[in-house]
Scaffold this motif. Structure first.
Motif, short mmCIF file in Angstrom:
data_model
loop_
_atom_site.label_atom_id
_atom_site.label_comp_id
_atom_site.label_asym_id
_atom_site.label_seq_id
_atom_site.Cartn_x
_atom_site.Cartn_y
_atom_site.Cartn_z
N ALA A 118 -2.97 32.16 8.20
CA ALA A 118 -2.02 32.98 7.42
C ALA A 118 -0.67 32.28 7.33
O ALA A 118 -0.04 32.26 6.26
CB ALA A 118 -1.87 34.36 8.06
N MET A 119 -0.21 31.69 8.44
CA MET A 119 1.06 30.98 8.42
C MET A 119 0.95 29.69 7.61
O MET A 119 1.90 29.28 6.94
CB MET A 119 1.53 30.67 9.84
CG MET A 119 2.01 31.88 10.61
SD MET A 119 3.29 32.83 9.76
CE MET A 119 4.53 31.57 9.48
N ALA A 120 -0.22 29.06 7.64
CA ALA A 120 -0.43 27.86 6.84
C ALA A 120 -0.28 28.18 5.35
O ALA A 120 0.36 27.43 4.60
CB ALA A 120 -1.81 27.27 7.13
N LYS A 121 -0.85 29.30 4.94
CA LYS A 121 -0.72 29.71 3.53
C LYS A 121 0.71 30.10 3.19
O LYS A 121 1.18 29.85 2.08
CB LYS A 121 -1.68 30.86 3.27
CG LYS A 121 -3.16 30.46 3.37
CD LYS A 121 -4.07 31.67 3.21
CE LYS A 121 -5.54 31.25 3.36
NZ LYS A 121 -6.46 32.42 3.28
N ILE A 160 -3.12 22.01 9.31
CA ILE A 160 -2.48 21.19 8.27
C ILE A 160 -3.37 21.09 7.04
O ILE A 160 -2.90 21.17 5.90
CB ILE A 160 -2.15 19.79 8.83
CG1 ILE A 160 -1.08 19.90 9.93
CG2 ILE A 160 -1.66 18.86 7.73
CD1 ILE A 160 -0.83 18.61 10.68
N ASP A 161 -4.69 20.95 7.27
CA ASP A 161 -5.62 20.90 6.13
C ASP A 161 -5.55 22.20 5.33
O ASP A 161 -5.62 22.19 4.09
CB ASP A 161 -7.05 20.68 6.64
CG ASP A 161 -7.28 19.26 7.13
OD1 ASP A 161 -6.43 18.39 6.84
OD2 ASP A 161 -8.30 19.03 7.81
N GLU A 162 -5.40 23.33 6.03
CA GLU A 162 -5.30 24.62 5.34
C GLU A 162 -4.03 24.69 4.51
O GLU A 162 -4.03 25.22 3.39
CB GLU A 162 -5.34 25.75 6.37
CG GLU A 162 -5.31 27.15 5.78
CD GLU A 162 -6.58 27.50 5.02
OE1 GLU A 162 -6.55 28.49 4.25
OE2 GLU A 162 -7.61 26.81 5.19
N GLY A 180 0.94 20.21 -8.40
CA GLY A 180 2.01 19.24 -8.56
C GLY A 180 2.63 18.75 -7.27
O GLY A 180 3.43 17.82 -7.27
N VAL A 181 2.29 19.37 -6.13
CA VAL A 181 2.86 18.98 -4.84
C VAL A 181 2.13 17.75 -4.31
O VAL A 181 0.90 17.71 -4.28
CB VAL A 181 2.76 20.14 -3.82
CG1 VAL A 181 3.29 19.68 -2.46
CG2 VAL A 181 3.52 21.35 -4.31
N ASN A 182 2.89 16.74 -3.91
CA ASN A 182 2.33 15.53 -3.32
C ASN A 182 2.22 15.72 -1.81
O ASN A 182 3.22 15.70 -1.10
CB ASN A 182 3.21 14.33 -3.63
CG ASN A 182 3.30 14.04 -5.12
OD1 ASN A 182 2.38 13.50 -5.72
ND2 ASN A 182 4.43 14.43 -5.73
N CYS A 183 1.01 15.90 -1.32
CA CYS A 183 0.78 16.11 0.11
C CYS A 183 0.58 14.76 0.80
O CYS A 183 -0.35 14.02 0.46
CB CYS A 183 -0.44 16.99 0.33
SG CYS A 183 -0.29 18.65 -0.37
N PHE A 218 4.65 22.99 14.36
CA PHE A 218 5.11 24.23 14.99
C PHE A 218 6.10 24.97 14.09
O PHE A 218 5.97 26.18 13.88
CB PHE A 218 5.76 23.93 16.35
CG PHE A 218 4.77 23.74 17.46
CD1 PHE A 218 4.45 24.79 18.31
CD2 PHE A 218 4.14 22.52 17.65
CE1 PHE A 218 3.53 24.63 19.34
CE2 PHE A 218 3.22 22.35 18.67
CZ PHE A 218 2.90 23.40 19.52
N SER A 219 7.10 24.28 13.57
CA SER A 219 8.07 24.94 12.70
C SER A 219 7.43 25.38 11.39
O SER A 219 7.81 26.40 10.80
CB SER A 219 9.27 24.04 12.43
OG SER A 219 8.88 22.80 11.87
N ALA A 220 6.43 24.64 10.91
CA ALA A 220 5.74 25.03 9.68
C ALA A 220 4.93 26.30 9.87
O ALA A 220 4.53 26.94 8.90
CB ALA A 220 4.82 23.90 9.21
N ASN A 221 4.70 26.70 11.11
CA ASN A 221 3.98 27.93 11.43
C ASN A 221 4.90 29.02 11.98
O ASN A 221 4.44 29.94 12.64
CB ASN A 221 2.87 27.65 12.44
CG ASN A 221 1.60 27.11 11.81
OD1 ASN A 221 0.72 27.86 11.42
ND2 ASN A 221 1.52 25.78 11.69
#
Length: 454
Positions: free
Chosen positions: A157-160, A204-206, A214-217, A408-411
């Motif tokens: 959920a946090m990944a999304k 991270i894959d999620e 358009g986002v460059n991952c 961690f901060s991304a979640n």
């Protein structure tokens, strides 16, 4: 007779006390003052600068008291003994402190480390010699093989939610700037037993699966994993090293079609010892005895750096990519001088390309490589920047925008909120002309810049 004995005892007491005070006084005036406390992981108080105002209001005398207290003879040994005595009290339990653990040799000499060359893009079982489980947990930390690591607990959920924030920027910047995102795994993904690994990769894959077209991952994970036997993460701190950041920078260059600098093209320097945030949290003496080294690589380009402070966003001060004075517990502050709302670097590269790096402290070492490829580099800490990021990008002709976060901060909801709020902040973000600002490549920012939250 008793009166004479008491008199003799009093004389002995006076002589012993006077001798001790005299010896300590001589040592105090002869020893070197200031410097860093390894045990407390901080800089000791220097002797204050005199002024009539400071004396009048009592600040000078208070500062002298702090100076004496911080530079008392044998203070380091006494404080160390105090920590050991504290740790020895009471009944030991695995929920109270780190337990004994097997240790492994540590190599901080980067010239002696052999990188792995096999591809690990689709694997998390990188080393057959790594045990399935083990290590010791304390609160949300794991101690294993000389490393202290935060235990990951992110969710789909946090990944999304993270992907949703980046997607909003992609919509707002479509046709104006290239949007990149880099989510960086932490130490536990590569330095822990196998039962702790793979969770961050899945998360991270999620995130990347939910990014707009358009986002460059940028796949920093695979390149970091390929070099996992190198010194990519600190043992006593939650950050990565400049070497780990270098591999993420190479991954970005590969994605953006840029030829990255090789390590040997840059000047390599170091600061030792470094005891980071996880040592500060635990004060574990085994971490102190296993101190880190902060390595950093200086790009070969000429540049001018400007620092923008929170209370004066439109006025720049001289800044630097490298705060050479940073030391001891503040050694990570060598990158950019710490955390500022914005640092702008004008490079000798003249290609019309400008990059904005949106980051927290994890992005500091990562940012130092970019003036080698961009005419202007804007390093923006979303935790402290109070201006409209979209205005900044449009008004300054920024061509590339990079969002870099540790996993961690991304979640973490607070971090996502702080990133998203910059889209709707009404303030104007165009920096004022700095023609009258004298940049200093090795200037010393304010001391408190090295002490802001990570």
């Amino acid at each position: 007779m008793k009166k004479k004995a008491r008199r003799i005892a009093a004389y002995i007491n006076i002589i012993v006390l006077s001798t001790v005070l005299t010896v300590f006084g001589v040592i105090f005036f002869c020893q070197k003052h200031g410097g860093d406390s390894i045990v407390e992981n901080r800089r000791l108080t220097p002797f204050p600068v005199y002024s009539s105002d400071s004396l009048l209001f009592g600040h000078y005398v208070d500062s002298v008291d702090l100076f004496i207290a911080d530079n008392f003879p044998f203070r380091e040994q006494l404080v160390d003994f105090s920590f050991k005595l504290r740790d020895a009290r009471g009944i030991k339990d695995e929920n109270i402190g780190f337990l004994a653990s097997k240790t492994v040799p540590v190599v901080d000499d980067l010239t002696q480390v052999k990188p792995k060359t096999d591809s690990v893009k689709d694997s998390v079982n990188f080393d057959a010699n790594v045990p399935q489980d083990g290590g010791e947990e304390m609160d949300n930390l794991l101690y294993f093989n000389g490393h202290a690591m935060e235990i990951f607990g992110g969710t789909d959920a946090m990944a999304k939610a993270y992907a949703n924030v980046i997607n909003k920027y992609q919509v707002a910047l479509a046709g104006k700037a290239n949007v990149y995102t880099i989510v960086v795994p932490s130490s536990i993904e590569f330095n822990a037993p196998l039962n702790y690994r793979g969770k961050e990769k899945k998360n991270i894959d999620e995130m990347y699966r939910n990014m707009a077209a358009g986002v460059n991952c940028v796949d920093a994970y695979s390149l970091i994993a390929q070099h996992q036997q190198e010194y990519e993460y600190f043992r006593t701190d939650h950050h990565w090293t400049a070497l780990g950041a270098y591999y993420a920078y190479v991954a970005f260059c590969n994605k953006a079609g840029i030829t990255p600098l090789k390590l040997e093209q840059m000047e390599m320097k170091s600061k030792h010892p470094y005891l980071g945030s996880l040592y500060n949290d635990t004060r574990d003496e085994r971490l102190r005895d296993n101190a880190d080294t902060v390595w950093y690589w200086k790009i070969p380009n000429a540049f001018k750096a400007y620092t923008y402070y929170k209370k004066s966003q439109n006025h720049a001060s001289g800044g630097s990519l490298y705060a050479e004075f940073a030391s001891a517990g503040n050694a990570y502050g060598v990158f950019l001088g710490g955390d500022f709302p914005m640092v702008r670097i004008d490079s000798d590269v003249k290609n019309g390309k400008k990059v904005a790096i949106i980051k927290n402290s994890y992005g500091n070492p990562f940012s130092t490589y970019f003036p080698a490829h961009f005419e202007q580099t804007y390093v923006i800490d979303y935790r402290y920047y109070d201006y409209n990021l979209l205005d900044l990008i449009e008004q300054n002709g920024i061509t590339d925008v990079i969002f870099i976060n540790g996993v961690f901060s991304a979640n973490t909801s607070w971090h996502l909120h702080m990133m998203e709020r910059l889209m709707r902040n009404p303030n104007i973000g165009k920096p004022q002309d700095e023609s009258n600002v004298k940049p200093k490549q090795d200037c010393v920012p304010k001391a408190d810049s090295l002490k802001k939250p990570q």
